[in-house]
Every structure is written in C-alpha cells, then in structure tokens.
Design an enzyme around this catalytic site. Structure first.
Site, short mmCIF file in Angstrom:
data_model
loop_
_atom_site.label_atom_id
_atom_site.label_comp_id
_atom_site.label_asym_id
_atom_site.label_seq_id
_atom_site.Cartn_x
_atom_site.Cartn_y
_atom_site.Cartn_z
N ASP A 1 -3.16 6.48 11.58
CA ASP A 1 -2.36 5.84 10.53
C ASP A 1 -1.09 6.66 10.38
O ASP A 1 -1.07 7.70 9.72
CB ASP A 1 -3.15 5.81 9.22
N SER B 1 0.81 -1.22 0.00
CA SER B 1 0.00 0.00 0.00
C SER B 1 0.85 1.27 0.00
O SER B 1 0.37 2.33 -0.40
CB SER B 1 -0.94 0.02 1.21
N HIS C 1 1.14 5.44 6.29
CA HIS C 1 0.94 5.98 4.95
C HIS C 1 1.13 7.50 4.96
O HIS C 1 1.44 8.08 5.99
CB HIS C 1 -0.44 5.58 4.43
#
Length: 412
Positions: free
Chosen positions: A388, A147, A391
């Site tokens: 998060d 990702s 990312h």
C-alpha cells in the site's frame, strides 16, 4: 537568518506552481538540463518529465491588511528530528486505525516517524491539542472525502485527543467522535467523489468494483454538511481509476442512463463544479470555514491499491525538490485550484492546502505491507502485489498536514 513568526490571514491560494518558489533559479535550470538528458534513459516514474519540469511562478501572499506574509508553508524540506518527533506514540493513541498502524504490523525501521517539515521562511506553530479544543468548543468539524481523508482524520484525533477512549459512532456516512468536555464533534463523512456514487457506503466499497458516478448530484451528501463549522474536503485518488460509469438519473430509476467512459479531467471538473455550486448556495459564509486538501501523491502501479511497490523498504525521504510522482496529474490539480479561485470571486472562501509536493518526498512513510489485511491472502506477503503505497503510516505525514491545518484554524 531569523525565521519569521507565522502570520497568515486570508492568504491567497498556494498552487502547485508556487511550491518550489524558494528554489535558487540557477539550481532549477541546472536540474532542468540534467533531467532532460536523463529522460530518455531513466524510468519516468523516478524523475520529473520535461513537460512537468517548470519554473514555478512566484505569487505574493497578501494578508487582510495588505502586508506581505512572506511565508509559504508548503515549500520547505524534511528535517530529521528525533527530539520533537513523533508527536505521539502509535501504541498510545487509542484512536489509531489498523490500516495505519505500521509499527504494530511489523515495520522495524521507524525513522519515518522522526521527520519534521520545515518551511523555508518560517516555523510551523507547535501543535497544542488543548488550545485547539478550546478553539473548537461548541463546534463541529467534518472531514469529507475518501480513505486519505480518513487517514488525516485519524491523525487529527491522535494529535488532539490521543488518550480518550475510541467511542466512534457510525451513523450513515458519518463516523462521529464527540469530545464531550468541549461539546465538540470531530467527524469523518465518507464521500470519495464528493458527488453521489455507488461507493458511498462507509464500510462496503470494494476497491475493484465498477464505479458509477452521478456527476451533478450532491444533495444527498450536502445536506449532512450544512451545520458544520469547519469542513475539510478531499477528492483525487478515485479519479485516477481508468474507467468509470456515468449515470444520468437516479440509481433506482428505470429510466436511468448508464454510460461507461474513460475517466477524464472533464469529469473531475463537472463534479467540482457541482460541489462549488452547492457551497455557493447552501453554506453559511459567515459561519462555516472551508478547506480543500490537494492531491495526496502516489505512483501508479499494479499493486492491490493501483500503486507502485516503490515504497517497500524505502527508509529515507526523497531530497530532490523537483521530484513529482507519475500518478499526480497536474491537470486535475489545476482544475481544483481554478474552481477554488472562481469560488472566491463569487464570495466563498475555500482555503486550499497544497500538501502534494511536500508529501511526494516521503515514499518512506507509506504502510507498504505493514498493515492489517482484512481478507485472507497468501503469506508471506508479496510486496509487488500487496504494498500500500497510497496511504500513510501514523504517526507520519498526515500529522504535518494537520499541523498546517492547525495553523490556519488557530488564526480563524
């Protein structure tokens, strides 16, 4: 001092040991003493531990004609720039992904969009999407990985073709985007371990499920990469999961052997050896240009992402040039660097893009809780649980990765 124009063809691998080569030596020794004194009293997630605080060796970067390029793109500093940054507007990029649209999901402080990476000895070339598409005419570009590679792929699309409609076609592990006017394809191939695993479904790969990996099996994926003109690989974050199941045999075989183990550097090495052997024997060396992204940094913690919640409410970069996050194992990076160097000795050129150190300064640029959550969860969001910090918001840090990638592609 006049900055040098970018001049880099076939530069040698810039390792993690090279990234601080421009720090004054006295300053490094001073920092070493200071950090050694603080180590016993301060959380090691916030400083560099003594075993990681080293004087990085210098390496000359020699161009094909034997001259010294004199520019390390990966050693520099972040400069606040609200004139040329951001390179695109989040809301104007039709190819934006909800996971990276931090402004859309409530982030108010947008300074993370305005920091520009400035190498010490040169300037990065200005990203020109039209010029890039001319370079990519009739070519196929494939980002292969997890990702974080998807994060970079979305950035690449927003930089190159921000105004085109989002006609992305899912086909197997591929997310394909075609730029028809240039007969170019810019694709993402989902393969978080590069080798085969039970997490190879592009849309269905629960983060908390038990991982099973076939360390010596890559053909299933590799056959899909053979016709690419440019390949950009990454694999790191998923190797930080503590426990893994190793599979000997196929997933559908009754004779298969499964063994649960602690994930180790050795497993990563075996997988990269499998990948390197595939490249050596299957890739057209005269056609395909290959890149490998170093580890995208994060701090280990107890959030949904396995990260620390440290990025929540972070609004400024880290300006300590020796900072190193605790989840980035240098032993893994050394394996990747060694694998790439051995490949080059066997005649396969892989350009290693060492974005780890420069990215580690940007804890202000992660989504934290400012992203779309696909499952029903309690509101308000608890940052200690749902941040998060792995990312990256877009526009943001992956744009710099792609500016560096752009500089290399334009030299091909």
């Amino acid at each position: 001092m006049r900055r040098k124009k970018l001049k880099r063809k076939n530069m040698s691998v810039v390792t993690w040991k090279d990234t601080l080569k421009f720090l004054p030596i006295a300053a490094v020794f001073t920092a070493a003493l200071a950090f050694a004194a603080l180590y016993l009293t301060i959380n090691t997630a916030h400083i560099v531990s003594p075993e990681n605080l080293v004087i990085f060796k210098e390496r000359e970067m020699v161009t094909k004609n034997g001259t010294i390029s004199g520019c390390n793109l990966f050693a520099g500093r972040w400069v606040y720039d609200d004139v040329s940054r951001p390179l695109y507007k989040e809301g104007k990029c039709k190819l934006m992904e909800e996971d990276f649209a931090c402004e859309k999901y409530g982030r108010k402080n947008l300074k993370y969009q305005n920091w520009r990476w400035q190498p010490h000895q040169c300037d990065l070339p200005m990203f020109n999407g039209t010029a890039l598409l001319e370079k990519l005419r009739n070519k196929k570009v494939v980002f292969v990985g997890d990702s974080l590679n998807r994060n970079q792929w979305r950035s690449f699309l927003c930089l190159t073709v921000p105004h085109l409609p989002p006609k992305i076609i899912l086909k197997g592990n591929y997310l394909n985007f075609e730029v028809k006017d240039y007969n170019a394809t810019i694709s993402l191939y989902w393969s978080p371990y590069l080798v085969e695993s039970n997490f190879d479904n592009t849309l269905n790969h629960g983060a908390n499920d038990q991982r099973t990996i076939r360390l010596k099996s890559i053909e299933k994926h590799g056959r899909n990469w053979m016709n690419a003109d440019i390949l950009i690989f990454d694999t790191f974050a998923w190797w930080t999961i503590p426990n893994t199941t190793i599979l000997w045999g196929s997933f559908n075989s009754s004779d298969a052997i499964y063994k649960q183990v602690q994930t180790s550097v050795r497993h990563y090495e075996i997988a990269l050896n499998t990948w390197s052997e595939w490249l050596e024997f299957q890739v057209d060396r005269n056609k395909t240009k290959i890149f490998f992204m170093s580890a995208s940094p994060f701090r280990l913690g107890l959030t949904t992402w396995g990260t620390s919640s440290s990025c929540y409410n972070a609004t400024e970069p880290i300006f300590d040039e020796t900072y190193w996050p605790n989840a980035v194992k240098r032993s893994l990076m050394e394996v990747a660097e060694s694998t790439i160097e051995k490949l080059e000795e066997r005649g396969v050129k892989v350009q290693y893009l060492n974005i780890t150190q420069l990215s580690s300064y940007r804890e202000d640029a992660h989504p934290s809780i400012y992203k779309q959550f696909w499952k029903s969860i309690e509101k308000p969001l608890d940052p200690n649980k749902y941040s998060d910090c792995m990312h990256w918001c877009l526009p943001g840090v992956p744009d710099t990765w792609n500016e560096i990638l752009y500089a290399y592609i334009m030299e091909l």
